[in-house]
Design a protein around this motif. Structure first.
Motif, PDB file in Angstrom:
ATOM      1  N   CYS A   9      30.899  -5.039  12.812  1.00  0.00           N
ATOM      2  CA  CYS A   9      29.496  -4.680  13.037  1.00  0.00           C
ATOM      3  C   CYS A   9      28.689  -4.762  11.752  1.00  0.00           C
ATOM      4  O   CYS A   9      27.584  -5.321  11.724  1.00  0.00           O
ATOM      5  N   PHE A  10      29.222  -4.210  10.674  1.00  0.00           N
ATOM      6  CA  PHE A  10      28.495  -4.230   9.401  1.00  0.00           C
ATOM      7  C   PHE A  10      28.287  -5.667   8.913  1.00  0.00           C
ATOM      8  O   PHE A  10      27.216  -6.005   8.385  1.00  0.00           O
ATOM      9  N   MET A  58      23.861  -3.505  15.407  1.00  0.00           N
ATOM     10  CA  MET A  58      25.125  -3.671  14.689  1.00  0.00           C
ATOM     11  C   MET A  58      25.354  -2.555  13.679  1.00  0.00           C
ATOM     12  O   MET A  58      26.468  -2.040  13.545  1.00  0.00           O
ATOM     13  N   ILE A  59      24.306  -2.151  12.976  1.00  0.00           N
ATOM     14  CA  ILE A  59      24.516  -1.114  11.958  1.00  0.00           C
ATOM     15  C   ILE A  59      24.762   0.240  12.608  1.00  0.00           C
ATOM     16  O   ILE A  59      25.540   1.057  12.102  1.00  0.00           O
ATOM     17  N   THR A  68      16.903   1.992  14.021  1.00  0.00           N
ATOM     18  CA  THR A  68      18.143   2.719  13.738  1.00  0.00           C
ATOM     19  C   THR A  68      17.933   4.233  13.795  1.00  0.00           C
ATOM     20  O   THR A  68      18.737   4.961  14.399  1.00  0.00           O
ATOM     21  N   MET A 107      20.580 -10.096   8.911  1.00  0.00           N
ATOM     22  CA  MET A 107      19.558  -9.849   7.888  1.00  0.00           C
ATOM     23  C   MET A 107      19.393 -11.071   6.980  1.00  0.00           C
ATOM     24  O   MET A 107      18.269 -11.475   6.651  1.00  0.00           O
ATOM     25  N   THR A 138      16.188  -8.638  14.072  1.00  0.00           N
ATOM     26  CA  THR A 138      15.998  -7.283  13.544  1.00  0.00           C
ATOM     27  C   THR A 138      16.593  -6.247  14.488  1.00  0.00           C
ATOM     28  O   THR A 138      17.287  -5.318  14.052  1.00  0.00           O
ATOM     29  N   ALA A 185      20.351  -6.558  14.297  1.00  0.00           N
ATOM     30  CA  ALA A 185      20.883  -5.938  13.089  1.00  0.00           C
ATOM     31  C   ALA A 185      20.926  -4.419  13.234  1.00  0.00           C
ATOM     32  O   ALA A 185      21.881  -3.768  12.789  1.00  0.00           O
ATOM     33  N   SER A 186      19.897  -3.857  13.886  1.00  0.00           N
ATOM     34  CA  SER A 186      19.862  -2.407  14.113  1.00  0.00           C
ATOM     35  C   SER A 186      21.026  -1.970  15.000  1.00  0.00           C
ATOM     36  O   SER A 186      21.692  -0.967  14.732  1.00  0.00           O
ATOM     37  N   ARG A 236      14.039  -2.237  10.637  1.00  0.00           N
ATOM     38  CA  ARG A 236      15.403  -1.909  11.042  1.00  0.00           C
ATOM     39  C   ARG A 236      15.597  -0.399  11.024  1.00  0.00           C
ATOM     40  O   ARG A 236      16.261   0.175  11.899  1.00  0.00           O
ATOM     41  N   ASN A 271      25.657  -7.363  10.961  1.00  0.00           N
ATOM     42  CA  ASN A 271      24.354  -6.881  10.506  1.00  0.00           C
ATOM     43  C   ASN A 271      23.916  -7.647   9.256  1.00  0.00           C
ATOM     44  O   ASN A 271      22.768  -8.112   9.169  1.00  0.00           O
ATOM     45  N   ASP A 272      24.830  -7.801   8.302  1.00  0.00           N
ATOM     46  CA  ASP A 272      24.507  -8.528   7.073  1.00  0.00           C
ATOM     47  C   ASP A 272      24.095  -9.970   7.382  1.00  0.00           C
ATOM     48  O   ASP A 272      23.145 -10.503   6.793  1.00  0.00           O
TER      49      ASP A 272
END
Length: 300
Positions: free
Chosen positions: A19-20, A219-220, A47, A27, A213, A216-217, A43, A23-24
């Motif tokens: 997931c992290f 995933m984080i 989040t 982004m 975006t 990414a939210s 984001r 996210n990277d």
């Protein structure tokens, strides 16, 4: 056959790293199209809203946070904010796998910082592993080489801020809910970068940028949740090494999304850093088991 707690913990750790890294990747796909502060603010909005709902459902708002913990949360927030800025700045200007490889030194920096600032005992074997691991970092960064990228220093600075964040987390009381700390940190990052974004112009975002975006939210948030769940199942000494699956994700996603593949010397450096980190985690888990065994004997 029932799945063991250790296997469940390993799967959760791998899911967290996936997931992290996703996210990277999302982004980085917007680098150059949308200003960094604008991205971090947007984001942060998504989040923070999601984490607030999760924290409320978990009953985190009803917890009484000790006064000393508020100062620790402040320093943790400083670490998280600095890490977000320096890491993403490096990520927007370097291959994904290179930045991830530098961050793989975290177990080494945390062990060293804990010894220096928290007076935690560190034997010569772990100190030797730290020295070897930092040698691997130098192979990745290669200061003085013709292709040296100053943004490698941004990645190293991010490591410093993440070390501050994780050391602060170690000092938090057990009664302070992890999800409440995550919410406070997320909200602080949202406000900080939101105010910072007012100093520059905002870019107009199309459907692709908005989708990335939001993705990414998601995933984080998944990374946060899985990393918290890891702490509740299995042995940390068993699950922690699976953190390095993030390097595999970074190699694969960096190649698929950006066509990047690290040079051989970078891969060698990443292997040295990972090996040193794994050895450090192994020694820490052995020391923890020995400590618990001594305490158990004293109780009986």
């Amino acid at each position: 056959m029932a799945r063991s707690d250790n296997l469940t913990g390993a799967l959760l750790m791998m899911a967290s790293m996936a997931c992290f890294t996703l996210n990277d990747t999302m982004m980085k796909l917007m680098a150059g199209d949308v200003p960094l502060f604008q991205l971090l603010f947007l984001r942060g909005v998504f989040t923070t809203a999601a984490v607030a709902v999760i924290a409320w459902r978990m009953g985190a708002f009803g917890a009484r946070v000790p006064r000393r913990d508020w100062w620790i949360i402040l320093w943790r927030t400083v670490g998280e904010t600095g890490a977000a800025y320096f890491f993403l700045t490096a990520l927007f200007n370097m291959p994904l796998a290179n930045v991830t490889s530098i961050l793989a030194a975290l177990p080494l920096t945390i062990t060293l910082a804990a010894a220096v600032f928290l007076r935690e005992p560190v034997g010569w074997k772990r100190l030797a592993a730290i020295v070897v691991g930092f040698g691997g970092v130098l192979l990745i960064v290669r200061p003085g080489a013709s292709d040296f990228n100053v943004f490698s220093l941004y990645a190293l600075t991010a490591v410093g801020f993440v070390t501050l964040r994780d050391l602060s987390t170690r000092r938090l009381s057990k009664e302070t809910p992890s999800m409440l700390v995550t919410l406070i940190t997320s909200a602080a990052i949202m406000v900080f970068f939101g105010l910072g974004s007012l100093a520059g112009e905002w870019a107009q975002m199309d459907g692709r940028a908005l989708g990335l975006t939001v993705g990414a939210s998601v995933m984080i948030i998944g990374g946060y949740l899985f990393s918290i769940m890891v702490m509740r199942v299995g042995e940390i000494g068993f699950t922690a090494p699976f953190r390095y699956t993030g390097l595999i994700w970074a190699l694969v996603l960096g190649w698929l999304a950006f066509g990047d593949w690290p040079e051989t010397i970078t891969l060698v450096g990443a292997a040295i850093v990972s090996g040193s980190g794994l050895f450090t985690l192994y020694r820490e888990s052995r020391q923890a088991r020995r400590k618990y065994a001594v305490q158990a004997l004293r109780r009986h």
